[in-house]
Every structure is written in C-alpha cells, then in structure tokens.
Design an enzyme around this catalytic site. Structure first.
Site, PDB file in Angstrom:
ATOM      1  N   VAL A  13       0.868  -1.171   0.000  1.00  0.00           N
ATOM      2  CA  VAL A  13       0.000   0.000   0.000  1.00  0.00           C
ATOM      3  C   VAL A  13       0.909   1.226   0.000  1.00  0.00           C
ATOM      4  O   VAL A  13       1.750   1.392   0.892  1.00  0.00           O
ATOM      5  CB  VAL A  13      -0.943   0.018   1.220  1.00  0.00           C
ATOM      6  CG1 VAL A  13      -1.735   1.321   1.248  1.00  0.00           C
ATOM      7  CG2 VAL A  13      -1.895  -1.166   1.166  1.00  0.00           C
ATOM      8  N   GLY A  40       3.365  -1.399  -5.057  1.00  0.00           N
ATOM      9  CA  GLY A  40       4.323  -2.504  -5.010  1.00  0.00           C
ATOM     10  C   GLY A  40       4.735  -2.829  -6.437  1.00  0.00           C
ATOM     11  O   GLY A  40       3.883  -2.853  -7.343  1.00  0.00           O
ATOM     12  N   ASN A  44       2.061  -3.478  -9.438  1.00  0.00           N
ATOM     13  CA  ASN A  44       2.024  -2.516 -10.541  1.00  0.00           C
ATOM     14  C   ASN A  44       2.242  -3.208 -11.882  1.00  0.00           C
ATOM     15  O   ASN A  44       1.558  -2.918 -12.869  1.00  0.00           O
ATOM     16  CB  ASN A  44       3.111  -1.444 -10.354  1.00  0.00           C
ATOM     17  CG  ASN A  44       2.865  -0.553  -9.163  1.00  0.00           C
ATOM     18  OD1 ASN A  44       1.750  -0.431  -8.679  1.00  0.00           O
ATOM     19  ND2 ASN A  44       3.926   0.072  -8.683  1.00  0.00           N
ATOM     20  N   LYS A 225      14.899   9.015 -21.867  1.00  0.00           N
ATOM     21  CA  LYS A 225      15.613   8.894 -23.154  1.00  0.00           C
ATOM     22  C   LYS A 225      15.093   7.732 -23.997  1.00  0.00           C
ATOM     23  O   LYS A 225      14.965   7.844 -25.217  1.00  0.00           O
ATOM     24  CB  LYS A 225      17.114   8.748 -22.916  1.00  0.00           C
ATOM     25  CG  LYS A 225      17.772   9.965 -22.286  1.00  0.00           C
ATOM     26  CD  LYS A 225      19.282   9.769 -22.218  1.00  0.00           C
ATOM     27  CE  LYS A 225      19.962  10.980 -21.585  1.00  0.00           C
ATOM     28  NZ  LYS A 225      19.703  11.057 -20.134  1.00  0.00           N
ATOM     29  N   ALA A 251       6.002   4.221 -10.811  1.00  0.00           N
ATOM     30  CA  ALA A 251       5.440   3.105 -11.598  1.00  0.00           C
ATOM     31  C   ALA A 251       5.720   3.182 -13.096  1.00  0.00           C
ATOM     32  O   ALA A 251       5.224   2.356 -13.855  1.00  0.00           O
ATOM     33  CB  ALA A 251       3.933   2.956 -11.367  1.00  0.00           C
ATOM     34  N   ALA A 252       6.545   4.137 -13.523  1.00  0.00           N
ATOM     35  CA  ALA A 252       6.878   4.212 -14.962  1.00  0.00           C
ATOM     36  C   ALA A 252       7.592   2.941 -15.412  1.00  0.00           C
ATOM     37  O   ALA A 252       7.245   2.349 -16.443  1.00  0.00           O
ATOM     38  CB  ALA A 252       7.743   5.439 -15.237  1.00  0.00           C
ATOM     39  N   GLY A 253       8.583   2.510 -14.631  1.00  0.00           N
ATOM     40  CA  GLY A 253       9.320   1.292 -14.973  1.00  0.00           C
ATOM     41  C   GLY A 253       8.454   0.054 -14.894  1.00  0.00           C
ATOM     42  O   GLY A 253       8.567  -0.854 -15.728  1.00  0.00           O
ATOM     43  N   ASP A 254       7.566   0.009 -13.905  1.00  0.00           N
ATOM     44  CA  ASP A 254       6.667  -1.142 -13.758  1.00  0.00           C
ATOM     45  C   ASP A 254       5.665  -1.205 -14.908  1.00  0.00           C
ATOM     46  O   ASP A 254       5.344  -2.285 -15.408  1.00  0.00           O
ATOM     47  CB  ASP A 254       5.913  -1.058 -12.425  1.00  0.00           C
ATOM     48  CG  ASP A 254       6.849  -1.123 -11.230  1.00  0.00           C
ATOM     49  OD1 ASP A 254       7.923  -1.739 -11.357  1.00  0.00           O
ATOM     50  OD2 ASP A 254       6.509  -0.555 -10.179  1.00  0.00           O
ATOM     51  N   ARG A 288       0.481  11.213 -14.986  1.00  0.00           N
ATOM     52  CA  ARG A 288      -0.590  11.083 -13.990  1.00  0.00           C
ATOM     53  C   ARG A 288       0.018  10.880 -12.601  1.00  0.00           C
ATOM     54  O   ARG A 288       1.164  10.461 -12.474  1.00  0.00           O
ATOM     55  CB  ARG A 288      -1.476   9.880 -14.337  1.00  0.00           C
ATOM     56  CG  ARG A 288      -2.134   9.965 -15.703  1.00  0.00           C
ATOM     57  CD  ARG A 288      -2.763   8.622 -16.067  1.00  0.00           C
ATOM     58  NE  ARG A 288      -3.582   8.694 -17.264  1.00  0.00           N
ATOM     59  CZ  ARG A 288      -4.163   7.645 -17.840  1.00  0.00           C
ATOM     60  NH1 ARG A 288      -4.013   6.447 -17.308  1.00  0.00           N
ATOM     61  NH2 ARG A 288      -4.890   7.793 -18.923  1.00  0.00           N
ATOM     62  N   SER A 294      -2.269   5.364 -12.116  1.00  0.00           N
ATOM     63  CA  SER A 294      -1.757   6.065 -13.299  1.00  0.00           C
ATOM     64  C   SER A 294      -1.522   5.147 -14.498  1.00  0.00           C
ATOM     65  O   SER A 294      -1.253   5.617 -15.601  1.00  0.00           O
ATOM     66  CB  SER A 294      -0.446   6.768 -12.946  1.00  0.00           C
ATOM     67  OG  SER A 294       0.587   5.824 -12.735  1.00  0.00           O
TER      68      SER A 294
END
Length: 306
Positions: A13, A40, A44, A225, A251-254, A288, A294
């Site tokens: 959480v 998490g 994600n 990049k 969470a961009a990488g997830d 987001r 997001s």
C-alpha cells in the site's frame, strides 16, 4: 491470442507525500498533500500487463489485515487472478512511502512485511498458472530464492522468464542463469556490471558483461531517453522514449515491464514493436499521479499511438 503472464512480486500500500523538495537532515517541511493507493512493483507490473491486454496471474503474499484485503481486491478489479496470493498471519502487508517533489521526481521508503516472507511454498501455490504461462516475471521486492523456484518451474513449463533487478541488490548467479530476459534501468545495470551507462557503446559493453554472466537478452531502460535492447541472435538497437511532461514518475518502470510482457512474442521477433508499445504506456503513466491509478489501459495506449 492474449499473452499469459504470471507475476511473482510485491504487494504494497503506497502512501504518497507531496512535498516541495526532499528535506535536508534535521529540517522540517510542510507536506502539500497526502494520499494512499495500491502499489508494489509486482502489483504494478501485474496491473500494467492486465490493462494492456494480458491474461495475468499473481503470486505473492499479504498480511492478514485491511491493507492485504485492499491489495487483493485492487488486483481483482483489474481481472488479475489472485488465487496464488497467500495470506500470512505472522506479518503485515508491505507498504511504501513515496516522497514526490514539485518536479515529479520521487524518493521511496519501503517496508517489505509479508513480501519478504515469500518462499518456495508460496511459489508452488501458483504452479498451475506458471504451467500455462508465456512469461513469468519477477523483481527484487520478494526473496531471490523464491524467484529461482518460480523460474525453475517456468523453465520446466517452457515459459520465458523476465527478471527486473529492481531495486538493485546483490544477485544470486543461479537467478541470472534462469533469466531469459533481464530488464534493469541504467543505474541497476551499472551496479551489476560496474560499467556506467552513458552512450550506446557503454550499453553494448553492459550487454557483453551480462552475456558473460549468462544473460542472453538484455533491455536497459534509460528514463526519459528510451530503451536499449540486445538479443542473443545479435540484434541490438535503441528505441527512443516519447517526449512528455512528467508529473509523477512512480510506476513508470513497472508499467514498461507489464506492457512489454503483454505484447512481446516468446521468440522476441517483435521486440522493437513491443518496446515502442511499452514506452508509450510509460509515457502516459508519468503524466498522472500515483502508481497503480496512473497505469493506462490498452485502449488508452493505442489511442495515444495514433
């Protein structure tokens, strides 16, 4: 037909603390806002895969508490199969505290809780899902011994394995040997190889170093990049990211990992197209606020691609 993806990973959480900047030692700052959401790395990635169209199952563990119930319901809301999630009465559900500054950059503190108690026993709870999977994905927010067990089962079933070595830590060599695709970011890649990622030559040097460690296929994500890939059949290229204004990089990488696993063919024949799709998904996520809230749907990703 949709990819069948199994994620072994963490359930946290997230508490998001919006701040002007990270405080200095001994300094007290006011927060601008505070909110909570499901998160998490594992959760994600599972939601990202499911929203991008994959048939997704989850293996993991929560505590016997309200946070655990919330996490399981959050995954069910996205049609993720949660039958592989164990409830452990001896520890609390994982949690994370995300410090988000005005530039959209984050610093994160994580309490592992039940995530750190995942063993081979919990992995075998999801053995049936692994048996039918195209891809089995894991990260480092659950123990590596559990990951090794999951990847062994994946190999027996003929599934492809994807390792996201995040957050960066010492890695068990056996886990690398069982990984068909390793997907670090530039920092994680450098920490594992000792070679700083600065340009394409250094990315190729990282790929060569990983190959010596037994890694056949490598994808290095380089933030805003783009992403570099190198495959065992000799293909390599850099896929640029989409230029957007980031509000929150959580969470961009997830999102990237989940979206990638939803589209990639097991023979990697469409790796460039799948990477472009994953980059597009990530570019929506960073515009987001929050982690799981997001993450975009397949329809949103396809609409943004037109």
């Amino acid at each position: 037909m949709a990819n069948k993806v199994v994620i072994l990973g963490s359930l946290n959480v997230d508490t998001i603390l919006r701040i002007k900047r990270v405080p200095q030692p001994g300094e007290t700052l006011q927060m601008n806002d505070r909110s909570s959401a499901a998160g998490g790395k594992g959760a994600n990635q599972a939601v990202a895969a499911a929203r991008a169209g994959a048939e997704t199952s989850f293996i993991g563990q929560v505590g016997n508490d309200d946070a655990g119930k919330f996490m399981i319901e959050s995954l069910k809301d996205d049609q993720v199969d949660t039958s592989g999630i164990n409830v452990d009465s001896g520890s609390g559900t994982g949690s994370a505290y995300i410090f988000l500054d005005e530039n959209g950059q984050n610093s994160i503190l994580v309490y592992g809780g039940a995530n750190q108690k995942v063993t081979a026993t919990e992995v075998h709870n999801g053995a049936e899902q692994i048996k039918h999977a195209d891809f089995v994905v894991t990260q480092f927010e659950t123990p590596q011994l559990a990951a090794i067990e999951a990847f062994k089962l994946a190999k027996e079933a003929g599934a492809m394995t994807i390792l996201n070595p995040a957050p960066a830590s010492e890695m068990l060599p056996e886990l690398l040997e069982l990984s068909d695709i390793v997907v670090p970011n530039e920092t994680e890649s450098a920490s594992l190889t000792g070679i700083e990622v600065t340009d394409e030559a250094s990315m190729m040097a990282n790929a060569a170093a990983f190959e010596k460690m037994g890694v056949k296929n490598l994808i290095i994500t380089v933030g805003s990049k783009g992403a570099f890939y190198s495959t065992e059949d000799g293909r390599h290229d850099f896929v640029p990211a989409f230029k957007v204004k980031a509000i929150d990089t959580t969470a961009a990488g997830d999102t990237f990992i989940g979206a990638l696993s939803s589209q990639l063919k097991t023979d990697l024949s469409n790796i460039k197209e799948a990477l472009t799709f994953a980059q597009r998904a990530s570019s929506i996520t960073v515009q987001r606020l929050g982690a799981m809230p997001s993450i975009p749907t397949k329809a949103e990703i396809e609409a943004a691609s037109k």
